[in-house]
Design a protein around this motif. Structure first.
Motif, PDB file in Angstrom:
ATOM      1  N   SER A   1       0.814  -1.207   0.000  1.00 56.23           N
ATOM      2  CA  SER A   1       0.000   0.000   0.000  1.00 56.23           C
ATOM      3  C   SER A   1       0.851   1.261   0.000  1.00 56.23           C
ATOM      4  O   SER A   1       0.421   2.318  -0.475  1.00 56.23           O
ATOM      5  N   ALA A   2       2.061   1.171   0.530  1.00 55.08           N
ATOM      6  CA  ALA A   2       2.952   2.331   0.564  1.00 55.08           C
ATOM      7  C   ALA A   2       3.370   2.765  -0.832  1.00 55.08           C
ATOM      8  O   ALA A   2       3.937   3.839  -1.006  1.00 55.08           O
ATOM      9  N   LYS A   3       3.105   1.944  -1.849  1.00 50.47           N
ATOM     10  CA  LYS A   3       3.470   2.288  -3.227  1.00 50.47           C
ATOM     11  C   LYS A   3       2.283   2.852  -4.003  1.00 50.47           C
ATOM     12  O   LYS A   3       2.392   3.113  -5.202  1.00 50.47           O
ATOM     13  N   LYS A   4       1.145   3.040  -3.366  1.00 49.38           N
ATOM     14  CA  LYS A   4      -0.059   3.514  -4.051  1.00 49.38           C
ATOM     15  C   LYS A   4      -0.206   5.024  -3.844  1.00 49.38           C
ATOM     16  O   LYS A   4      -0.504   5.478  -2.738  1.00 49.38           O
ATOM     17  N   PRO A   5      -0.019   5.824  -4.901  1.00 50.97           N
ATOM     18  CA  PRO A   5      -0.057   7.283  -4.728  1.00 50.97           C
ATOM     19  C   PRO A   5      -1.405   7.828  -4.271  1.00 50.97           C
ATOM     20  O   PRO A   5      -1.464   8.949  -3.771  1.00 50.97           O
ATOM     21  N   LEU A   6      -2.496   7.070  -4.463  1.00 50.04           N
ATOM     22  CA  LEU A   6      -3.818   7.581  -4.094  1.00 50.04           C
ATOM     23  C   LEU A   6      -4.432   6.808  -2.928  1.00 50.04           C
ATOM     24  O   LEU A   6      -5.641   6.853  -2.716  1.00 50.04           O
ATOM     25  N   LEU A   7      -3.586   6.143  -2.175  1.00 51.07           N
ATOM     26  CA  LEU A   7      -4.071   5.373  -1.027  1.00 51.07           C
ATOM     27  C   LEU A   7      -4.894   6.222  -0.069  1.00 51.07           C
ATOM     28  O   LEU A   7      -5.913   5.781   0.471  1.00 51.07           O
ATOM     29  N   HIS A   8      -4.481   7.461   0.138  1.00 55.23           N
ATOM     30  CA  HIS A   8      -5.102   8.305   1.155  1.00 55.23           C
ATOM     31  C   HIS A   8      -6.526   8.738   0.796  1.00 55.23           C
ATOM     32  O   HIS A   8      -7.258   9.222   1.666  1.00 55.23           O
ATOM     33  N   LEU A   9      -6.926   8.539  -0.467  1.00 51.26           N
ATOM     34  CA  LEU A   9      -8.256   9.010  -0.867  1.00 51.26           C
ATOM     35  C   LEU A   9      -9.373   8.067  -0.447  1.00 51.26           C
ATOM     36  O   LEU A   9     -10.541   8.337  -0.739  1.00 51.26           O
ATOM     37  N   TRP A  10      -9.028   6.981   0.264  1.00 49.48           N
ATOM     38  CA  TRP A  10     -10.082   6.131   0.844  1.00 49.48           C
ATOM     39  C   TRP A  10     -10.978   6.970   1.759  1.00 49.48           C
ATOM     40  O   TRP A  10     -12.203   6.761   1.805  1.00 49.48           O
ATOM     41  N   SER A  11     -10.375   7.902   2.483  1.00 50.33           N
ATOM     42  CA  SER A  11     -11.150   8.695   3.451  1.00 50.33           C
ATOM     43  C   SER A  11     -12.148   9.600   2.742  1.00 50.33           C
ATOM     44  O   SER A  11     -13.261   9.818   3.232  1.00 50.33           O
ATOM     45  N   LEU A  12     -11.743  10.122   1.589  1.00 51.43           N
ATOM     46  CA  LEU A  12     -12.646  10.978   0.826  1.00 51.43           C
ATOM     47  C   LEU A  12     -13.837  10.166   0.314  1.00 51.43           C
ATOM     48  O   LEU A  12     -14.975  10.655   0.271  1.00 51.43           O
TER      49      LEU A  12
ATOM     50  N   ALA B   1      -6.510  28.758  17.774  1.00 49.16           N
ATOM     51  CA  ALA B   1      -6.914  29.908  16.955  1.00 49.16           C
ATOM     52  C   ALA B   1      -5.745  30.811  16.579  1.00 49.16           C
ATOM     53  O   ALA B   1      -5.964  31.907  16.052  1.00 49.16           O
ATOM     54  N   ASN B   2      -4.496  30.366  16.829  1.00 51.11           N
ATOM     55  CA  ASN B   2      -3.384  31.234  16.446  1.00 51.11           C
ATOM     56  C   ASN B   2      -3.255  31.272  14.929  1.00 51.11           C
ATOM     57  O   ASN B   2      -3.602  30.315  14.225  1.00 51.11           O
ATOM     58  N   PRO B   3      -2.757  32.377  14.346  1.00 50.05           N
ATOM     59  CA  PRO B   3      -2.795  32.578  12.889  1.00 50.05           C
ATOM     60  C   PRO B   3      -2.109  31.486  12.075  1.00 50.05           C
ATOM     61  O   PRO B   3      -2.577  31.132  10.993  1.00 50.05           O
ATOM     62  N   LEU B   4      -0.995  30.931  12.572  1.00 56.02           N
ATOM     63  CA  LEU B   4      -0.286  29.909  11.805  1.00 56.02           C
ATOM     64  C   LEU B   4      -1.131  28.643  11.661  1.00 56.02           C
ATOM     65  O   LEU B   4      -1.277  28.099  10.555  1.00 56.02           O
ATOM     66  N   LEU B   5      -1.709  28.174  12.776  1.00 57.62           N
ATOM     67  CA  LEU B   5      -2.551  26.974  12.703  1.00 57.62           C
ATOM     68  C   LEU B   5      -3.809  27.229  11.886  1.00 57.62           C
ATOM     69  O   LEU B   5      -4.257  26.357  11.140  1.00 57.62           O
ATOM     70  N   VAL B   6      -4.360  28.413  12.003  1.00 55.13           N
ATOM     71  CA  VAL B   6      -5.548  28.745  11.205  1.00 55.13           C
ATOM     72  C   VAL B   6      -5.211  28.682   9.715  1.00 55.13           C
ATOM     73  O   VAL B   6      -5.974  28.137   8.906  1.00 55.13           O
ATOM     74  N   TRP B   7      -4.030  29.229   9.340  1.00 51.97           N
ATOM     75  CA  TRP B   7      -3.623  29.208   7.931  1.00 51.97           C
ATOM     76  C   TRP B   7      -3.434  27.767   7.433  1.00 51.97           C
ATOM     77  O   TRP B   7      -3.894  27.406   6.353  1.00 51.97           O
ATOM     78  N   ILE B   8      -2.778  26.939   8.244  1.00 51.27           N
ATOM     79  CA  ILE B   8      -2.596  25.533   7.855  1.00 51.27           C
ATOM     80  C   ILE B   8      -3.944  24.837   7.751  1.00 51.27           C
ATOM     81  O   ILE B   8      -4.181  24.032   6.842  1.00 51.27           O
ATOM     82  N   GLY B   9      -4.856  25.180   8.674  1.00 51.09           N
ATOM     83  CA  GLY B   9      -6.189  24.593   8.617  1.00 51.09           C
ATOM     84  C   GLY B   9      -6.941  24.986   7.363  1.00 51.09           C
ATOM     85  O   GLY B   9      -7.675  24.180   6.790  1.00 51.09           O
ATOM     86  N   GLU B  10      -6.755  26.220   6.921  1.00 50.78           N
ATOM     87  CA  GLU B  10      -7.452  26.667   5.714  1.00 50.78           C
ATOM     88  C   GLU B  10      -6.991  25.904   4.475  1.00 50.78           C
ATOM     89  O   GLU B  10      -7.777  25.663   3.560  1.00 50.78           O
ATOM     90  N   ILE B  11      -5.709  25.523   4.433  1.00 50.04           N
ATOM     91  CA  ILE B  11      -5.199  24.791   3.267  1.00 50.04           C
ATOM     92  C   ILE B  11      -5.110  23.287   3.541  1.00 50.04           C
ATOM     93  O   ILE B  11      -4.491  22.546   2.773  1.00 50.04           O
ATOM     94  N   SER B  12      -5.744  22.832   4.624  1.00 46.46           N
ATOM     95  CA  SER B  12      -5.564  21.442   5.051  1.00 46.46           C
ATOM     96  C   SER B  12      -6.077  20.432   4.024  1.00 46.46           C
ATOM     97  O   SER B  12      -5.497  19.351   3.863  1.00 46.46           O
ATOM     98  N   TYR B  13      -7.156  20.777   3.310  1.00 43.97           N
ATOM     99  CA  TYR B  13      -7.691  19.828   2.333  1.00 43.97           C
ATOM    100  C   TYR B  13      -6.729  19.605   1.168  1.00 43.97           C
ATOM    101  O   TYR B  13      -6.325  18.465   0.902  1.00 43.97           O
ATOM    102  N   PRO B  14      -6.280  20.655   0.446  1.00 41.63           N
ATOM    103  CA  PRO B  14      -5.283  20.396  -0.598  1.00 41.63           C
ATOM    104  C   PRO B  14      -3.960  19.874  -0.048  1.00 41.63           C
ATOM    105  O   PRO B  14      -3.255  19.120  -0.724  1.00 41.63           O
TER     106      PRO B  14
ATOM    107  N   TYR C   1      -3.649  17.761   2.442  1.00 49.04           N
ATOM    108  CA  TYR C   1      -3.874  16.317   2.589  1.00 49.04           C
ATOM    109  C   TYR C   1      -3.793  15.622   1.233  1.00 49.04           C
ATOM    110  O   TYR C   1      -3.201  14.546   1.097  1.00 49.04           O
ATOM    111  N   LEU C   2      -4.376  16.243   0.206  1.00 49.81           N
ATOM    112  CA  LEU C   2      -4.374  15.635  -1.120  1.00 49.81           C
ATOM    113  C   LEU C   2      -2.969  15.536  -1.699  1.00 49.81           C
ATOM    114  O   LEU C   2      -2.619  14.529  -2.327  1.00 49.81           O
ATOM    115  N   TRP C   3      -2.145  16.566  -1.520  1.00 44.32           N
ATOM    116  CA  TRP C   3      -0.842  16.619  -2.179  1.00 44.32           C
ATOM    117  C   TRP C   3       0.219  15.759  -1.513  1.00 44.32           C
ATOM    118  O   TRP C   3       1.079  15.178  -2.197  1.00 44.32           O
TER     119      TRP C   3
END
Length: 630
Positions: free
Chosen positions: A132-143, A277-290, A292-294
């Motif tokens: 499974s470690a060789k499957k580039p889209l393994l993580h999309l099971w959650s989606l 709620a600190n700005p750095l974590l908020v920023w990472i949270g805003e881009i968390s979906y892409p 996770y995908l990348w």
């Protein structure tokens, strides 16, 4: 009137998203440092169930919920970044994958575009399997699980509202049922329990219960701080205690799920207001979906291209690149489409683009990976497979999960001297070479080999059930056959004490010459893949020798341990490798490649090795007539 949380934006939820995605990313890049980081997905599930159920419940209560509008929002949320990543993955696969691997990737692209990646992966392997470690889209099971849930959950909420059922109780009953089903199946069907939406729905429903029962959670500072602290402790415990061998989800899933609910229920807590709620974590949270995908495709393709274990610096650089790509995707793709003015044209365009990606994946599968991408000689050489039929698999090379005794024809009973071959599947791969040499030298062969079973007496091997009993059986056969020569070969690397016991028993009970053949070169991710990689980098056929093979370092240890007991040692490394590198091929055609994967010799590789060592193995013994004493 339903009690649901306010629809005002909560920066602490973005911070919790950041924690979730960082847990997953660090688990994938540094699994030993954070063995339970995969629970980040479970945190995502709870957040999603909480936010989306809150929206749907409020709109139902206000009698303005529209199923079409809901699905349009999901398309605008999910499709833009996913389209970009799936397209990039198809392009990288085109450039760097063998036809068979590219066909499998494209099948996963199709499944991901159709949002049933979890079902497709269920039919292939488990999430924590090596392959499974060789499957580039393994993580999309959650989606897949999330979108399958949202195909059904709004309909259930609409039905409950129409029948005037208590939505909180509906979510709670379904959540408990899903959790109990998960617990009941985790022992007998762990892979299915991991991937099926029915056994993971309780995580989204836990968030739904929180959204529908918001008034039951006191928002005083003291109560909020206590819940947030307890929730953080549960999440941290799960991240540290759990690992890939844990029966997950099962009962263990209660830790991150309950922890996430407690943290989400406490917006007034100090940690939520000032840490999450600190700005750095908020920023990472805003881009968390892409993000996770990348991150996972980049990690997998890095491994495919470099063919080296991931170093800490490599991991940090890839996660950094993932963050840059995630921000670019969020800023220039996701944000304009998701937050811009909604229009039927946007939805139609996104749906069409996703459909085209699915069709592209299906076309590559139908075209068997589009082998025309590579020159014929490269394609054929890179597609070389192990020909285990010539190793007498399931007869004289046993799969210890199925067979426990050797076939009668594993011994040439009328030929002497008799070479008894004892070892694992790499010893089985010697047979084509031994048969070729036998035609000129007239010796007999007794083959007693077993997959993953090192010829080490009095030794248990976790990956080879019944190996200890099989080795005792082979020793008994050796006593009966009285071979002149016993040839021991395997992927050694350990079990030296057991090997010493084998040599001592053979010398004492058979009086045979014991010849130990050292380990073959280890081609990291397989010699066929090295052929492809070399062509991609240099645009020519791989040279006859290449310096990319590894040695397990066992030669010196084996000599020191076994020669004093009377064994003779032959180094395969010295035969197949030199200062210029290890032998990759003995000609220019596909069949001339020397190994079919990391360690198993092809027929040509086997013939080359045995021709090089047969004089040492025979030790000057001449063949005897078929009437010789046996």
């Amino acid at each position: 009137m339903l009690s649901t949380p306010s629809d005002r934006h909560r920066p602490d939820i973005d911070g919790l998203r950041a924690v979730a995605v960082m847990l997953v990313m660090n688990f994938h890049a540094f699994p030993e440092a954070l063995p339970g980081g995969f629970i980040g997905v479970d945190i995502f599930f709870v957040i999603s169930g909480f936010l989306i159920t809150g929206i749907v419940a409020r709109e139902l209560d206000q009698q303005r919920f529209s199923l079409l509008t809901f699905y349009a929002r999901r398309i605008r949320r999910i499709f833009p970044a996913l389209i970009v990543v799936l397209t990039a993955t198809l392009v990288l696969g085109w450039l760097w994958m063998l036809p068979s691997a590219y066909a499998q990737l494209s099948a996963d692209v199709f499944a991901s575009a159709a949002f049933f990646a979890n079902f497709a992966l269920l039919l292939q392997s488990g999430y924590f399997d090596v392959e499974s470690a060789k499957k580039p889209l393994l993580h999309l099971w959650s989606l897949g699980i999330e979108e399958q849930f949202y195909l059904v959950w709004p309909l259930i909420l609409m039905l409950a509202a129409r029948l005037r059922l208590n939505i909180l109780m509906t979510a709670a009953v379904l959540g408990v049922a899903s959790f109990l089903l998960n617990v009941a199946l985790i022992g007998s069907s762990p892979v299915a329990t991991f991937y099926l939406p029915f056994t993971r729905a309780f995580e989204l429903l836990a968030g739904a219960v929180l959204a529908c029962g918001w008034s039951y959670f006191s928002q005083t500072d003291a109560a909020s701080n206590l819940r947030a602290f307890a929730g953080t402790a549960l999440i941290a415990t799960a991240a540290v205690v759990l690992n890939t061998k844990s029966a997950f989800p099962g009962w263990w899933a209660a830790l991150p799920v309950a922890g996430s609910v407690l943290v989400l229920s406490s917006p007034a807590a100090w940690g939520c207001r000032y840490l999450l709620a600190n700005p750095l974590l908020v920023w990472i949270g805003e881009i968390s979906y892409p993000l996770y995908l990348w991150h996972w495709p980049l990690l997998v393709f890095y491994g495919i291209i470099k063919f080296e274990p991931l170093t800490p610096l490599d991991g940090e650089l890839i996660l950094g690149l993932s963050t840059v790509l995630a921000w670019l995707t969020y800023r220039w793709v996701e944000k304009p489409i998701r937050f811009g003015r909604p229009s039927p044209l946007k939805i139609a365009s996104l749906s069409t683009a996703m459909a085209l990606i699915a069709v592209s994946g299906a076309m590559v599968v139908q075209g068997r990976g589009f082998g025309f991408r590579l020159p014929p000689e490269i394609r054929e050489m890179a597609d070389v497979q192990s020909d285990s039929s010539k190793w007498r698999f399931h007869q004289c090379l046993l799969d210890l999960g199925h067979e426990t005794s050797f076939a009668d024809d594993c011994v040439d009973r009328n030929r002497r001297p008799l070479i008894l071959v004892w070892g694992d599947s790499t010893a089985g791969a010697l047979l084509p070479g031994l048969r070729s040499a036998q035609q000129k030298r007239g010796f007999g062969i007794a083959q007693f080999t077993s997959s993953s079973c090192v010829p080490a007496l009095n030794t248990d091997m976790p990956d080879a059930p019944n190996c200890r009993a099989i080795n005792e059986q082979v020793l008994s056969l050796a006593r009966e056959l009285r071979p002149e020569i016993v040839l021991l070969h395997s992927t050694w690397s350990q079990y030296l004490d057991g090997m010493a016991a084998t040599v001592a028993a053979l010398k004492k009970e058979t009086n045979a010459r014991v010849v130990v053949l050292g380990s073959v070169p280890w081609w990291k991710r397989g010699l066929p893949n090295e052929v492809l990689r070399y062509f991609m980098l240099h645009h020519r056929l791989i040279p006859e020798r290449l310096g990319d093979a590894d040695h397990d370092g066992s030669d010196a240890k084996l000599r020191a341990k076994l020669e004093p007991l009377g064994a003779e040692f032959i180094s395969v490394w010295d035969v197949m490798c030199s200062a210029e590198g290890c032998l990759t091929r003995v000609g220019d055609e596909a069949r001339d490649i020397t190994a079919s994967d990391q360690v198993h010799l092809t027929e040509k590789g086997s013939v080359f090795l045995i021709q090089s060592v047969i004089d040492q193995v025979l030790g000057g013994q001449a063949p005897r007539s078929s009437n010789a004493t046996q």
